[in-house]
Design an enzyme around this catalytic site. Structure first.
Site, PDB file in Angstrom:
ATOM      1  N   ALA A  12       0.484   4.868  -0.345  1.00 38.79           N
ATOM      2  CA  ALA A  12      -0.196   4.697  -1.626  1.00 38.79           C
ATOM      3  C   ALA A  12      -0.121   3.275  -2.159  1.00 38.79           C
ATOM      4  CB  ALA A  12       0.387   5.673  -2.652  1.00 38.79           C
ATOM      5  N   ALA A  13       0.900   2.526  -1.763  1.00 39.72           N
ATOM      6  CA  ALA A  13       1.049   1.158  -2.268  1.00 39.72           C
ATOM      7  C   ALA A  13       0.329   0.136  -1.393  1.00 39.72           C
ATOM      8  CB  ALA A  13       2.531   0.801  -2.373  1.00 39.72           C
ATOM      9  N   GLY A 130      -4.744   6.542   8.828  1.00 35.27           N
ATOM     10  CA  GLY A 130      -3.853   5.588   9.492  1.00 35.27           C
ATOM     11  C   GLY A 130      -4.023   5.612  11.002  1.00 35.27           C
ATOM     12  N   ASP A 159     -16.977   4.292  10.513  1.00 36.62           N
ATOM     13  CA  ASP A 159     -17.833   3.907  11.641  1.00 36.62           C
ATOM     14  C   ASP A 159     -19.250   4.434  11.426  1.00 36.62           C
ATOM     15  OD1 ASP A 159     -15.435   2.971  13.071  1.00 36.62           O
ATOM     16  OD2 ASP A 159     -14.951   5.096  13.093  1.00 36.62           O
ATOM     17  N   ARG A 162     -20.890   2.333   8.790  1.00 34.54           N
ATOM     18  CA  ARG A 162     -21.213   1.019   9.360  1.00 34.54           C
ATOM     19  C   ARG A 162     -22.482   1.116  10.209  1.00 34.54           C
ATOM     20  NH1 ARG A 162     -14.924  -0.276  11.125  1.00 34.54           N
ATOM     21  NH2 ARG A 162     -14.384  -1.494   9.268  1.00 34.54           N
ATOM     22  N   HIS A 187     -11.766   6.912  17.119  1.00 38.22           N
ATOM     23  CA  HIS A 187     -11.914   5.796  16.182  1.00 38.22           C
ATOM     24  C   HIS A 187     -11.226   4.584  16.799  1.00 38.22           C
ATOM     25  CE1 HIS A 187     -11.944   3.227  12.745  1.00 38.22           C
ATOM     26  NE2 HIS A 187     -10.633   3.123  12.799  1.00 38.22           N
TER      27      HIS A 187
HETATM   28  P1  NAI Z   1      -1.270  -1.503   4.414  1.00 40.81           P
HETATM   29  O1  NAI Z   1      -0.270  -2.071   5.354  1.00 40.81           O
HETATM   30  O2  NAI Z   1      -1.796  -2.329   3.300  1.00 40.81           O
HETATM   31  O3  NAI Z   1      -0.633  -0.194   3.750  1.00 40.81           O
HETATM   32  C1  NAI Z   1       0.043   0.782   4.473  1.00 40.81           C
HETATM   33  C2  NAI Z   1       1.052   1.396   3.540  1.00 40.81           C
HETATM   34  O4  NAI Z   1       1.645   2.507   4.214  1.00 40.81           O
HETATM   35  C3  NAI Z   1       2.187   0.451   3.158  1.00 40.81           C
HETATM   36  O5  NAI Z   1       2.296   0.407   1.741  1.00 40.81           O
HETATM   37  C4  NAI Z   1       3.411   1.101   3.794  1.00 40.81           C
HETATM   38  O6  NAI Z   1       4.589   0.932   3.010  1.00 40.81           O
HETATM   39  C5  NAI Z   1       2.988   2.557   3.840  1.00 40.81           C
HETATM   40  N1  NAI Z   1       3.736   3.371   4.804  1.00 40.81           N
HETATM   41  C6  NAI Z   1       4.220   3.021   6.009  1.00 40.81           C
HETATM   42  N2  NAI Z   1       4.909   4.038   6.546  1.00 40.81           N
HETATM   43  C7  NAI Z   1       4.850   5.051   5.668  1.00 40.81           C
HETATM   44  C8  NAI Z   1       5.389   6.353   5.665  1.00 40.81           C
HETATM   45  N3  NAI Z   1       6.143   6.814   6.674  1.00 40.81           N
HETATM   46  N4  NAI Z   1       5.133   7.142   4.602  1.00 40.81           N
HETATM   47  C9  NAI Z   1       4.403   6.688   3.581  1.00 40.81           C
HETATM   48  N5  NAI Z   1       3.883   5.459   3.519  1.00 40.81           N
HETATM   49  C10 NAI Z   1       4.104   4.645   4.550  1.00 40.81           C
HETATM   50  O7  NAI Z   1      -2.451  -0.931   5.321  1.00 40.81           O
HETATM   51  P2  NAI Z   1      -3.921  -0.482   4.875  1.00 40.81           P
HETATM   52  O8  NAI Z   1      -4.839  -1.639   4.955  1.00 40.81           O
HETATM   53  O9  NAI Z   1      -3.846   0.292   3.624  1.00 40.81           O
HETATM   54  O10 NAI Z   1      -4.300   0.473   6.111  1.00 40.81           O
HETATM   55  C11 NAI Z   1      -3.623   1.696   6.328  1.00 40.81           C
HETATM   56  C12 NAI Z   1      -3.996   2.287   7.665  1.00 40.81           C
HETATM   57  O11 NAI Z   1      -5.374   2.624   7.726  1.00 40.81           O
HETATM   58  C13 NAI Z   1      -3.760   1.355   8.872  1.00 40.81           C
HETATM   59  O12 NAI Z   1      -3.163   2.128   9.899  1.00 40.81           O
HETATM   60  C14 NAI Z   1      -5.153   0.960   9.276  1.00 40.81           C
HETATM   61  O13 NAI Z   1      -5.217   0.649  10.645  1.00 40.81           O
HETATM   62  C15 NAI Z   1      -5.908   2.220   8.974  1.00 40.81           C
HETATM   63  N6  NAI Z   1      -7.361   2.076   8.871  1.00 40.81           N
HETATM   64  C16 NAI Z   1      -8.132   3.091   9.389  1.00 40.81           C
HETATM   65  C17 NAI Z   1      -9.500   3.054   9.317  1.00 40.81           C
HETATM   66  C18 NAI Z   1     -10.332   4.151   9.901  1.00 40.81           C
HETATM   67  O14 NAI Z   1     -11.564   3.988   9.911  1.00 40.81           O
HETATM   68  N7  NAI Z   1      -9.813   5.271  10.382  1.00 40.81           N
HETATM   69  C19 NAI Z   1     -10.177   1.909   8.684  1.00 40.81           C
HETATM   70  C20 NAI Z   1      -9.303   0.916   8.130  1.00 40.81           C
HETATM   71  C21 NAI Z   1      -7.930   1.017   8.229  1.00 40.81           C
END
Ligand code: NAI
Length: 328
Positions: A12-13, A130, A159, A162, A187
């Site tokens: 969430a953060a 994720g 996707d 896009r 994905h």
């Molecule tokens: P980010 O790094 O800004 O945020 C991830 C957050 O997850 C961090 O705040 C971290 O503390 C938290 N986190 C890590 N382990 C955790 C756990 N065990 N429990 C709860 N929280 C936890 O990353 P962002 O940019 O928000 O991206 C998140 C994910 O989404 C990445 O894996 C990224 O690759 C994926 N993603 C997927 C897309 C899709 O189309 N399926 C598109 C864009 C991103």
């Protein structure tokens, strides 16, 4: 007054979390008349940042937002969850092998699946954002044997979106003119955006485009590599568009697809289109009354078959890898 829907968001953060939570609270996830309660899961060091986001959510005074809970314990965060958005994941860092990446994510998605199994509401719907999203969804699903398998889904809607815009630009139309586009497979860079069944203002998209070279050398790689192009341009990964796609995915799942159209979702295969049963792969789906169905009976030409098979092969390899790590 309606009882609020519990929406759990992990990570969430993070960047996507920041682009996602305000839209959920404003009613865009479920509907403008559906009250929500947010349950935020973060790792302990990020709890303070999550609290900061919660302060801002408070300051928006969203009429639909009935409360915010923050925890670093999955058993608490998934308690009573009706919708779960699994955004937090372990990103691939430099030099990391696929096995290490899958293992690190197993350490996140297995306990979360167990917590969902033990504590979520009976109608729980899970979207994994994720990465590697499809296989993370498989890990969480395997850890939740009491939850119907089809409630675990992975996001390929970004996707899909896009691809809609790339096709609209190519054909001089707007996204609203385009229907029945499909993302197949994983994905990942192997995903296959399929326009052979799509229509542009009612005409077959592949015939309107009439340019197989553009399809193979431009459209498909542009869609598949868009994430990297965004990082290159912004210096940060796609967060707002990913959050938007997560909203779209759940909104469509809950509220249904438009007549004559479909969307793409990563869902457990029932064996349709030769995708081995149980793999979480992207398919064309219609949704109604909170349930989805794979669109059946599409002719898959040779061009499409080879690309679907390549992406499915990658998913099978990921499944084998998490199997050998004991994660599923
Ligand atoms: P980010 O790094 O800004 O945020 C991830 C957050 O997850 C961090 O705040 C971290 O503390 C938290 N986190 C890590 N382990 C955790 C756990 N065990 N429990 C709860 N929280 C936890 O990353 P962002 O940019 O928000 O991206 C998140 C994910 O989404 C990445 O894996 C990224 O690759 C994926 N993603 C997927 C897309 C899709 O189309 N399926 C598109 C864009 C991103």
């Amino acid at each position: 007054t309606r009882t609020p829907v519990n929406v759990t968001v992990t990570g969430a953060a993070g960047q996507i979390g920041y682009a996602l939570l305000f839209r959920i609270a404003s009613g865009q996830l479920l509907g403008a008349d559906v009250p929500v309660r947010l349950r935020l899961l973060e790792i302990t060091p990020a709890l303070k940042a999550a609290e900061g986001t919660a302060m801002e959510l408070d300051d928006c005074a969203f009429p639909l937002l009935q409360g915010i809970d923050i925890s670093d314990d999955p058993n608490v965060a998934f308690d009573g969850a009706n919708v779960a958005l699994l955004v937090g994941a372990r990103p691939r860092t430099k030099g990391m092998e696929r096995g290490d990446l899958l293992e690190a994510n197993g350490g996140i998605f297995k306990p979360q699946g167990q917590a969902i199994n033990g504590h979520a509401a009976d109608d729980i719907k899970v979207l994994v954002v994720g990465n590697p999203a499809n296989t993370n969804a498989l890990i969480a699903q395997a850890a939740a044997p009491d939850v119907p398998a089809e409630r675990f889904t992975a996001m390929t809607r970004l996707d899909h979106n896009r691809a809609l815009t790339q096709l609209a630009k190519k054909t001089g139309s707007t996204v609203a003119d385009i229907k029945r586009l499909t993302i197949w497979g994983n994905h990942s860079a192997t995903q296959y955006p399929d326009i052979f069944h799509a229509t542009v203002a009612g005409k077959n998209a592949a015939e309107v485009v009439n340019d197989e070279k553009w399809l193979a050398d431009d459209f498909i790689p542009t869609v598949a590599k868009r994430g990297a192009a965004i990082i290159e341009a912004r210096g940060a990964s796609s967060a707002a568009s990913a959050a938007n796609a997560a909203i779209d995915h759940v909104h469509t799942w809950v509220n249904g697809t438009a007549d004559g159209d479909w969307v793409s979702m990563g869902i457990p295969s029932d064996g349709s289109y030769g995708v081995p049963e149980g793999l979480i792969s992207s398919f064309p789906v219609t949704t109604k009354d909170g349930k989805y169905e794979i669109v059946q009976g599409l002719d898959i030409n040779e061009f499409s078959r080879a690309r679907i098979d390549a992406s499915v092969k990658e998913l099978e390899e990921e499944r084998e890898a998490v199997r050998s790590l004991g994660l599923i």
